[in-house]
Design an enzyme around this catalytic site. Structure first.
Site, PDB file in Angstrom:
ATOM      1  N   LYS A 121       0.779  -1.165  -0.021  1.00 35.74           N
ATOM      2  CA  LYS A 121       0.065  -0.008   0.031  1.00 35.74           C
ATOM      3  C   LYS A 121       0.747   1.318  -0.062  1.00 35.74           C
ATOM      4  CE  LYS A 121      -4.459  -1.378   0.252  1.00 35.74           C
ATOM      5  NZ  LYS A 121      -5.504  -0.786  -0.414  1.00 35.74           N
ATOM      6  N   SER A 172       0.886 -10.050  -0.709  1.00 34.28           N
ATOM      7  CA  SER A 172       0.597  -8.665  -0.926  1.00 34.28           C
ATOM      8  C   SER A 172       0.602  -7.731   0.424  1.00 34.28           C
ATOM      9  CB  SER A 172      -0.863  -8.205  -1.308  1.00 34.28           C
ATOM     10  OG  SER A 172      -1.767  -8.971  -0.441  1.00 34.28           O
TER      11      SER A 172
END
Lengths: 329, 329
Positions: free
Chosen positions: A56, A312
């Site tokens: 992110k 991720s």
């Protein structure tokens, strides 16, 4: 207000320049045990090693570093289950801006703590009864803060796309051509950005989203051709992937570029976390493990080919991880 | 029999060619959180990501791939607490040779299982009452098998030295010059090989060994000038670092090249494992975590400089890891 333009590949290369030296250029890993297990070659992009423990930061820094500080006296605000929160908090800190972040009260303690530690103010809400976007919108208006969308923004999508750019460059450097790329998917910021990058280099490569069971809004949206919604916003261990519906922008890209969306169960994710612990020596959070889970569970067959997967994120509480290792999680 | 010649830097570059494509070229990682925590720049060489989860495959393959199979009908044998065992088993498998490995009965179950899974025959012994080298020597003689030393061999030292070669090349590529390199140390195969490589590139760089408390045979040997022995061979969670005494060859190199040996407690190692879990998202075993522990505990002060550390392995049982995460390990 006109709709923002969809990002293109050049936006990704510009984002890569912006984040250079601040984001971790995560390596591309391979495990002969994983290769043998799935009968093929798997390229692993470990974004759990990224700054703040998830991809992110890429999108958040790409967007926030471009702001004109004078225009936003209140800095930035956002809503996030925890990984976007940390990315925004850290990017704001580096840019010298205040950050106010709306997070679910039941977010992993580690994510709450690390968001605060990066200097952000955290406002908690109830995932099932409150509207996080409304809370953040009110903060934005009251304080003169910019709302940094978790996924539905050209800057965010382009920033996450830098992961796909690195992946394709590093794969080429080792003479590997991924026939498919599997990406964990919540609102679709990562998978849409990665798809833009992957398709730029190799149009024949398939890009697949992977979602948690019962949060398959993207799979259903791809079938119906319009943005479908999940019936619940809690109830999976994959806390990072529970966005209610695909983003308007991300869905436009996904419709055009993706081969489809796969679904894995929470138990598949747990099994993938244990595999990553034992064989890859990596700490992966449930939502971060779903692409690996799609391979290990056989939901995606490698069939002797070359496949890339994204891990991720790795932000999981100690007790939850210990529970999953013990088979009790 | 004349004593084997000490390895030199060219042996390391030759070893690098031999292991190329089979060993993982592990990346060099950095964490801004670790950098801030120790007030300096830390380059992390994560050998937990190596084939079989520890650096040992490097040396084992370098030695075993050079064997004339005709001369060794019984293949190879060795004694090891578990990481060298796996490295030898895997190298023998790739070279098409049988392997018989002598391992302590109390070795981590994961290490025992993975050694067997790589196709080796495992013979267990009691760490406190039996002489593992004698058992392996008997097997070697009875079967016509080559004994692959855990550390005291030019081929093994040169193989482990490839880690130092990669570290220095990758550090240079990112414009970093390590002022010191900290390396976990049992018998000294890794630290002596790494020292040969590091000093070749940068003579001013300090190389330090890190040992577990009460297993500080190297620290005492460096003081007395002769190879000292540990009083016990069990009793630390750092199961990979409990070799009884520095090797004859490794000690010659270590005496000449090292700046010294540091000691950390089991609790320091546990704390480093938790830090690696939470901030680095890496699974590190106790013995593999001691160089990180030396930084986090303040036993080695970074003082604004650049330091490289080796995380030498990640083979730890699920229950042990869960226990350490819970603070009960």
């Amino acid at each position: 207000m006109t709709a923002p333009a969809l990002p293109v590949f050049d936006d990704i290369t510009e984002a890569a320049t912006r984040i250079n030296g601040l984001a971790v250029r995560t390596p591309l890993l391979e495990s002969h045990i994983l290769n043998e297990r799935v009968s093929g070659r798997v390229l692993i992009k470990p974004e759990n090693l990224q700054r703040m423990g998830a991809f992110k930061f890429r999108g958040a820094y790409n967007m926030i570093s471009r702001l004109d500080k004078e225009h936003w006296p209140g800095g930035v605000t956002t809503c996030s289950s925890g990984n976007h929160a940390q990315g925004v908090a850290e990017a704001a800190r580096l840019c010298g801006l205040p950050a106010a972040i709306v997070m679910p009260a039941d977010a992993p303690a580690l994510k709450l703590e690390r968001t605060r530690r990066a200097g952000a103010e955290v406002i908690t809400y109830d995932r099932d009864t409150e509207d996080r976007e409304a809370i953040a919108a009110r903060i934005a208006e009251e304080r003169g803060a910019l709302f940094v969308p978790p996924y539905n923004s050209p800057d965010i999508i382009a920033g996450q796309g830098t992961l796909g750019l690195e992946l394709m460059l590093d794969a080429a450097e080792r003479g590997a051509e991924p026939g498919a790329v599997l990406v964990p998917c919540g609102g679709g910021g990562l998978v849409s950005g990665v798809a833009l990058a992957v398709k730029h280099f190799r149009d024949a490569a398939e890009v697949w989203a992977v979602e948690p069971e019962n949060f398959d809004d993207l799979a259903r949206s791809l079938k119906s051709g319009r943005r479908e919604t999940n019936s619940s916003q809690s109830g999976s261990i994959c806390d990072a992937l529970l966005a209610p519906t695909p983003g308007e922008l991300t869905f436009q890209i996904i419709r055009r570029l993706l081969s489809g969306a796969l679904t894995v169960s929470d138990d598949d994710a747990r099994e993938a976390i244990r595999f990553a612990f034992e064989e890859l020596k990596l700490v992966v959070e449930p939502g971060g493990a779903v692409a690996l889970a799609a391979l290990l569970s056989g939901r995606f067959a490698v069939n002797g080919g070359t496949v890339a997967i994204v891990l991720s994120g790795g932000n999981i509480d100690r007790a939850d991880f210990a529970g999953i290792l013990s088979g009790k999680g």
